[in-house]
Design a protein around this motif. Structure first.
Motif, PDB file in Angstrom:
ATOM      1  N   ALA A 110       0.209  35.478  16.875  1.00 38.65           N
ATOM      2  CA  ALA A 110       1.469  34.742  18.139  1.00 38.65           C
ATOM      3  C   ALA A 110       0.511  34.468  18.592  1.00 38.65           C
ATOM      4  CB  ALA A 110       1.497  36.908  18.889  1.00 38.65           C
ATOM      5  N   LEU A 111       1.017  33.160  19.277  1.00 42.75           N
ATOM      6  CA  LEU A 111       0.211  32.443  20.118  1.00 42.75           C
ATOM      7  C   LEU A 111       0.664  30.951  20.892  1.00 42.75           C
ATOM      8  CD1 LEU A 111      -1.853  31.496  17.198  1.00 42.75           C
ATOM      9  CD2 LEU A 111      -3.033  32.641  18.581  1.00 42.75           C
ATOM     10  N   THR A 112       0.674  30.484  21.670  1.00 42.30           N
ATOM     11  CA  THR A 112       1.644  29.885  22.782  1.00 42.30           C
ATOM     12  C   THR A 112       1.340  28.495  21.653  1.00 42.30           C
ATOM     13  OG1 THR A 112       0.599  31.031  25.333  1.00 42.30           O
ATOM     14  CG2 THR A 112       1.557  28.714  24.985  1.00 42.30           C
ATOM     15  N   VAL A 113       2.247  27.828  22.177  1.00 41.30           N
ATOM     16  CA  VAL A 113       2.850  26.566  21.110  1.00 41.30           C
ATOM     17  C   VAL A 113       2.540  25.691  22.111  1.00 41.30           C
ATOM     18  CG1 VAL A 113       3.337  25.253  19.665  1.00 41.30           C
ATOM     19  CG2 VAL A 113       2.941  27.422  18.953  1.00 41.30           C
ATOM     20  N   LEU A 114       1.484  24.431  22.352  1.00 43.02           N
ATOM     21  CA  LEU A 114       2.210  23.842  23.642  1.00 43.02           C
ATOM     22  C   LEU A 114       2.059  22.133  23.218  1.00 43.02           C
ATOM     23  CD1 LEU A 114       1.195  23.930  27.178  1.00 43.02           C
ATOM     24  CD2 LEU A 114       0.526  21.227  25.887  1.00 43.02           C
ATOM     25  N   GLN A 115       3.090  21.422  23.447  1.00 47.36           N
ATOM     26  CA  GLN A 115       2.529  19.322  23.274  1.00 47.36           C
ATOM     27  C   GLN A 115       2.845  18.780  25.060  1.00 47.36           C
ATOM     28  OE1 GLN A 115       5.133  18.123  19.811  1.00 47.36           O
ATOM     29  NE2 GLN A 115       4.478  16.336  20.378  1.00 47.36           N
ATOM     30  N   GLY A 116       1.681  18.470  25.297  1.00 49.01           N
ATOM     31  CA  GLY A 116       1.841  17.701  26.520  1.00 49.01           C
ATOM     32  C   GLY A 116       2.317  15.584  26.579  1.00 49.01           C
ATOM     33  N   VAL A 130       5.882  18.476  29.875  1.00 47.85           N
ATOM     34  CA  VAL A 130       5.320  18.995  28.713  1.00 47.85           C
ATOM     35  C   VAL A 130       6.007  20.389  28.259  1.00 47.85           C
ATOM     36  CG1 VAL A 130       3.575  20.588  28.624  1.00 47.85           C
ATOM     37  CG2 VAL A 130       2.972  18.864  29.982  1.00 47.85           C
ATOM     38  N   ARG A 131       6.462  20.289  26.850  1.00 46.56           N
ATOM     39  CA  ARG A 131       7.377  22.047  26.527  1.00 46.56           C
ATOM     40  C   ARG A 131       5.890  23.270  25.710  1.00 46.56           C
ATOM     41  NH1 ARG A 131       9.816  17.533  22.078  1.00 46.56           N
ATOM     42  NH2 ARG A 131       8.497  16.551  22.104  1.00 46.56           N
ATOM     43  N   TRP A 132       6.782  23.581  25.437  1.00 48.85           N
ATOM     44  CA  TRP A 132       5.440  24.584  25.613  1.00 48.85           C
ATOM     45  C   TRP A 132       6.564  26.168  25.148  1.00 48.85           C
ATOM     46  CZ3 TRP A 132       6.265  23.755  30.412  1.00 48.85           C
ATOM     47  CH2 TRP A 132       6.931  24.474  31.420  1.00 48.85           C
ATOM     48  N   GLY A 133       6.223  26.832  24.736  1.00 51.43           N
ATOM     49  CA  GLY A 133       6.458  28.641  24.179  1.00 51.43           C
ATOM     50  C   GLY A 133       6.035  29.576  23.763  1.00 51.43           C
ATOM     51  N   SER A 134       5.865  31.074  23.990  1.00 55.33           N
ATOM     52  CA  SER A 134       5.357  31.835  22.696  1.00 55.33           C
ATOM     53  C   SER A 134       5.772  32.698  21.762  1.00 55.33           C
ATOM     54  CB  SER A 134       4.612  33.077  23.918  1.00 55.33           C
ATOM     55  OG  SER A 134       3.959  34.376  23.326  1.00 55.33           O
ATOM     56  N   TYR A 135       5.202  32.410  21.143  1.00 52.25           N
ATOM     57  CA  TYR A 135       5.864  32.786  19.035  1.00 52.25           C
ATOM     58  C   TYR A 135       4.365  33.698  18.162  1.00 52.25           C
ATOM     59  CZ  TYR A 135       8.513  28.603  20.623  1.00 52.25           C
ATOM     60  OH  TYR A 135       9.251  27.662  22.132  1.00 52.25           O
ATOM     61  N   LEU A 136       5.659  34.096  17.560  1.00 49.99           N
ATOM     62  CA  LEU A 136       4.948  34.614  16.630  1.00 49.99           C
ATOM     63  C   LEU A 136       4.713  33.532  14.696  1.00 49.99           C
ATOM     64  CD1 LEU A 136       3.651  37.040  14.589  1.00 49.99           C
ATOM     65  CD2 LEU A 136       6.245  38.095  13.632  1.00 49.99           C
TER      66      LEU A 136
END
Length: 218
Positions: free
Chosen positions: A55-61, A102-108
């Motif tokens: 379960a982690l944050t995924v981010l794209q700068g 910047v796009r991000w979210g927290s996902y399994l």
């Protein structure tokens, strides 16, 4: 402006409270396939690699070509981080936050490691849609600590941790000297064979202890 880094686990609650943008649905090409079972009983992807989950944050700068898994995230807006690239990620297929490009979210997330990136084998699921109590194996657990071959000072142990962080910035996001047990604790997104080999080759036996956020699926 000084920015404080906070663990990804603390961001799971923040992500659930954020305003999502983007459409729901499945991820892009190469996702959604179920993992097979190897003869040893360990789950493997169709290509034969071990399957990991976290379960982690995924981010794209703005200047990044791919989405990345984050170990530690700068407490800023938009957040900042760098980590392991994710292959097969499709922002249009998942709910996410977006600001200043910047796009991000927290996902399994579930997938394999191909030596360079994390390859999705299943659709990512926003952590706001799951109960983490159903995934006790993904909760933080104290790493197993053996009997270090040498008695090193706090400074020597911290130097080991700093070296590993510097050598493996995509896999490792922190490290510190554990004075009580005489080891260097390394916080990693994923403990790769390369990472383990480096520790075994460069430092005394059982001096380096890894704690991984991505866990092999059992």
């Amino acid at each position: 402006m000084l920015q404080r880094f906070i663990p990804v686990a603390a961001l799971l609650v923040l992500a659930a409270c954020g305003q999502g943008s983007g459409d729901g649905g499945g991820s892009g090409d190469g996702t959604g396939s179920a993992a097979d079972q190897s003869q040893s009983g360990e789950p493997t992807a169709p290509g034969g690699g071990l399957v990991y989950q976290g379960a982690l944050t995924v981010l794209q700068g703005v200047e990044r070509d791919a989405a990345e898994l984050c170990g530690a995230v700068a407490e800023s807006y938009p957040p900042q981080c760098g980590g392991l690239p994710v292959s097969g990620w499709d922002w249009d297929a998942v709910e996410h936050d977006e600001a200043a490009g910047v796009r991000w979210g927290s996902y399994l997330v579930t997938g394999t490691f191909d030596g360079k990136s994390f390859v999705l084998t299943e659709d990512p699921v926003p952590t706001s849609e799951i109960d983490m109590a159903d995934y006790p194996e993904l909760q933080y657990q104290e790493p197993e600590i053996g009997d270090p071959a040498e008695d090193l000072s706090t400074g020597e142990l911290q130097a080991i941790a700093d070296e590993i962080v510097a050598e493996f910035p995509r896999y490792v996001y922190g490290g510190f000297a554990d004075d009580q047990n005489g080891v260097a604790i390394i916080d990693a997104l994923l403990v790769t064979p390369e990472l383990e080999a480096y520790a075994a080759e460069h430092f005394p036996a059982d001096t380096v202890v890894f704690s991984s956020m991505l866990k092999p699926v059992e």
